[in-house]
Scaffold this active site. Structure first.
Site, PDB file in Angstrom:
ATOM      1  N   PRO A  16      -9.968  -5.316   7.475  1.00 35.82           N
ATOM      2  CG  PRO A  16     -11.077  -6.887   6.125  1.00 35.82           C
ATOM      3  CD  PRO A  16     -10.733  -5.423   6.221  1.00 35.82           C
ATOM      4  CB  ALA A  18      -7.243 -13.026  10.201  1.00 34.26           C
ATOM      5  CD  GLN A  70     -13.624 -10.285   5.544  1.00 29.39           C
ATOM      6  OE1 GLN A  70     -12.749 -10.925   6.119  1.00 29.39           O
ATOM      7  NE2 GLN A  70     -13.360  -9.444   4.550  1.00 29.39           N
ATOM      8  CB  CYS A 100      -8.833 -14.562   2.489  1.00 26.12           C
ATOM      9  SG  CYS A 100      -7.541 -15.334   3.484  1.00 26.12           S
ATOM     10  CE  LYS A 139     -10.229  -6.172   2.281  1.00 28.12           C
ATOM     11  NZ  LYS A 139      -9.273  -7.289   2.229  1.00 28.12           N
ATOM     12  CG  ASN A 200      -7.366  -2.738   0.718  1.00 30.71           C
ATOM     13  OD1 ASN A 200      -7.250  -3.955   0.532  1.00 30.71           O
ATOM     14  ND2 ASN A 200      -6.718  -2.128   1.664  1.00 30.71           N
ATOM     15  N   GLY A 201      -5.206  -1.035  -0.819  1.00 29.59           N
ATOM     16  CA  GLY A 201      -3.910  -1.522  -1.292  1.00 29.59           C
ATOM     17  C   GLY A 201      -2.887  -0.417  -1.371  1.00 29.59           C
ATOM     18  CG  ASP A 202       0.597  -0.956  -2.206  1.00 28.13           C
ATOM     19  OD1 ASP A 202       0.723  -1.744  -1.261  1.00 28.13           O
ATOM     20  OD2 ASP A 202       0.999  -1.187  -3.355  1.00 28.13           O
ATOM     21  NE  ARG A 225       0.169  -4.841   3.391  1.00 28.76           N
ATOM     22  CZ  ARG A 225       0.757  -4.874   2.221  1.00 28.76           C
ATOM     23  NH1 ARG A 225       1.820  -5.610   2.054  1.00 28.76           N
ATOM     24  NH2 ARG A 225       0.275  -4.177   1.207  1.00 28.76           N
TER      25      ARG A 225
HETATM   26  C1  FMN Z   1      -2.142  -9.890   8.782  1.00 29.35           C
HETATM   27  C2  FMN Z   1      -3.216  -9.680   7.753  1.00 29.35           C
HETATM   28  C3  FMN Z   1      -4.466 -10.266   7.930  1.00 29.35           C
HETATM   29  C4  FMN Z   1      -5.487 -10.070   6.990  1.00 29.35           C
HETATM   30  N1  FMN Z   1      -6.720 -10.617   7.215  1.00 29.35           N
HETATM   31  C5  FMN Z   1      -7.749 -10.336   6.361  1.00 29.35           C
HETATM   32  C6  FMN Z   1      -9.079 -10.768   6.649  1.00 29.35           C
HETATM   33  O1  FMN Z   1      -9.369 -11.390   7.690  1.00 29.35           O
HETATM   34  N2  FMN Z   1     -10.037 -10.477   5.724  1.00 29.35           N
HETATM   35  C7  FMN Z   1      -9.763  -9.761   4.582  1.00 29.35           C
HETATM   36  O2  FMN Z   1     -10.674  -9.505   3.787  1.00 29.35           O
HETATM   37  N3  FMN Z   1      -8.524  -9.323   4.319  1.00 29.35           N
HETATM   38  C8  FMN Z   1      -7.518  -9.573   5.177  1.00 29.35           C
HETATM   39  N4  FMN Z   1      -6.277  -9.061   4.922  1.00 29.35           N
HETATM   40  C9  FMN Z   1      -6.065  -8.182   3.756  1.00 29.35           C
HETATM   41  C10 FMN Z   1      -6.239  -6.713   4.145  1.00 29.35           C
HETATM   42  O3  FMN Z   1      -7.565  -6.463   4.581  1.00 29.35           O
HETATM   43  C11 FMN Z   1      -5.900  -5.778   2.963  1.00 29.35           C
HETATM   44  O4  FMN Z   1      -6.777  -6.067   1.888  1.00 29.35           O
HETATM   45  C12 FMN Z   1      -4.468  -5.933   2.468  1.00 29.35           C
HETATM   46  O5  FMN Z   1      -3.557  -5.939   3.563  1.00 29.35           O
HETATM   47  C13 FMN Z   1      -4.084  -4.804   1.495  1.00 29.35           C
HETATM   48  O6  FMN Z   1      -4.181  -3.535   2.084  1.00 29.35           O
HETATM   49  P1  FMN Z   1      -2.864  -2.733   2.608  1.00 29.35           P
HETATM   50  O7  FMN Z   1      -1.934  -2.562   1.421  1.00 29.35           O
HETATM   51  O8  FMN Z   1      -3.394  -1.430   3.127  1.00 29.35           O
HETATM   52  O9  FMN Z   1      -2.220  -3.583   3.682  1.00 29.35           O
HETATM   53  C14 FMN Z   1      -5.244  -9.276   5.832  1.00 29.35           C
HETATM   54  C15 FMN Z   1      -3.985  -8.681   5.656  1.00 29.35           C
HETATM   55  C16 FMN Z   1      -2.985  -8.859   6.598  1.00 29.35           C
HETATM   56  C17 FMN Z   1      -1.647  -8.183   6.391  1.00 29.35           C
END
Ligand code: FMN
Length: 322
Positions: A16, A18, A70, A100, A139, A200-202, A225
């Protein structure tokens, strides 16, 4: 992976996000191979007050399924009431945001601020579970800060109160999005709970996706990302994990055609005026890491209509170093 009675194929979900992972991007990622998508977070309070913009975040189209919507908030009864309202959009799953880090969410006690109140996390899961008949997932992050790493406690409380799966982003709230995520906490939680665990993460490539599975034993992974401007990460992960095959990076024409299709889809959903404004960041992401693309990213920041995008694509074809 199966979340209660919902079958989720493939290996990776689109996280997710936003303002980014809207319907146009979710559809594109599903089409290319993401097995599961989660909608942008929606305010439980906004929903119960029938805010139209909030409701828009919840609509689910058939091609996105399986899809979760969500919700965020910190009042069990409001969360439960909003979950019932969300059912009108027929989500496959309802996910509760406990991760968040944004001050506008945490200052009202929602998102990762919930992790400071483990009992309240349990009450929220219990209330939402009692209110709806679809699977309910949560989450979370690793904790609020380095002095309060309590993902394990929260995961166990959520499971005890009926959560059907849990996603763990291996960073504290204080860490926001850097330094690198802790996968060890994901591994330990996977060992401790019986519900599916989504890591999740990286995860930034097919190889890191494989490493996340191997190092944590998680049931599924979620990508945020690294999918931005790069939805090919999903077919690359599928190819590696299904067939041991490392797919090549898409060539320039494939990148540009996909970007065009993605941005046209944003405009279809949101109208050309608003859509092109939102498309600017996506266009810049599609040029990420390309040699000679700084000027293109700058041009992307000025897009106002679809015809500007065609000019940008034409310029890219003529200047990108192949
Ligand atoms: C622009 C942006 C918006 C996000 N919005 C949400 C959201 O609405 N709900 C949520 O649970 N996490 C949100 N996240 C967190 C991501 O879901 C994810 O947990 C976080 O980016 C780590 O994963 P990654 O390393 O693959 O980016 C957001 C992250 C980014 C970068």
């Amino acid at each position: 992976m199966k979340i209660r009675d919902v079958n989720i194929n493939g290996f990776a979900a689109l996280a997710p996000m936003a303002g980014v992972a809207d319907r146009a991007f979710r559809l594109l990622c599903r089409e290319l191979g993401a097995g599961y998508v989660i909608g942008e977070m929606a305010s439980s309070k906004g929903l119960t007050m029938s805010d139209k913009k909030t409701a828009l975040l919840l609509s689910v189209s058939e091609k996105e399924r399986p899809m979760a919507v969500q919700l965020f908030g910190n009042q069990p009864e409001v969360m439960a009431e909003s979950a019932v309202k969300a059912l009108a959009y027929k989500p496959d799953i309802i996910d509760i945001n406990m991760g968040c880090p944004a001050p506008k969410v945490t200052s009202n006690g929602g998102g990762s601020a919930l992790m400071k109140e483990p009992m309240l996390c349990g009450q929220i899961v219990r209330a939402v579970k009692a209110a709806v008949d679809v699977p309910v997932t949560v989450k979370i992050r690793k904790g609020w800060d380095e002095n309060s790493i309590n993902a394990m406690e929260i995961a166990l409380i959520c499971e005890a109160n009926g959560a059907d799966a849990i996603t763990i982003h291996g960073r504290t709230r204080q860490q926001m999005y850097a330094p690198s995520a802790d996968w060890e906490i994901i591994r330990r939680i996977k060992e401790a709970v019986s519900i599916p665990v989504i890591g999740n993460g990286d995860v930034t490539s097919a190889l890191t996706a494989k490493a996340m599975y191997e190092q944590t034993g998680c049931d599924y992974i979620m990508i945020g990302r690294a999918a931005l401007g790069n939805p090919w990460i999903f077919p690359q992960i599928n190819a590696l994990l299904e067939r041991g095959e490392l797919l090549p990076e898409p060539d320039l024409n494939e990148r540009l055609n996909t970007m065009r299709r993605h941005i046209a889809s944003i405009c279809k959903e949101k109208g050309e005026r608003n859509g092109m404004r939102e498309a600017r960041k996506h266009a810049a992401w599609y040029f990420k890491g390309m040699r000679g693309a700084a000027a293109l990213r700058e041009q992307a920041g000025k897009l106002t209509q679809l015809s500007d995008l065609d000019i940008l694509i034409h310029t890219a074809q003529s200047i990108i170093v192949k």
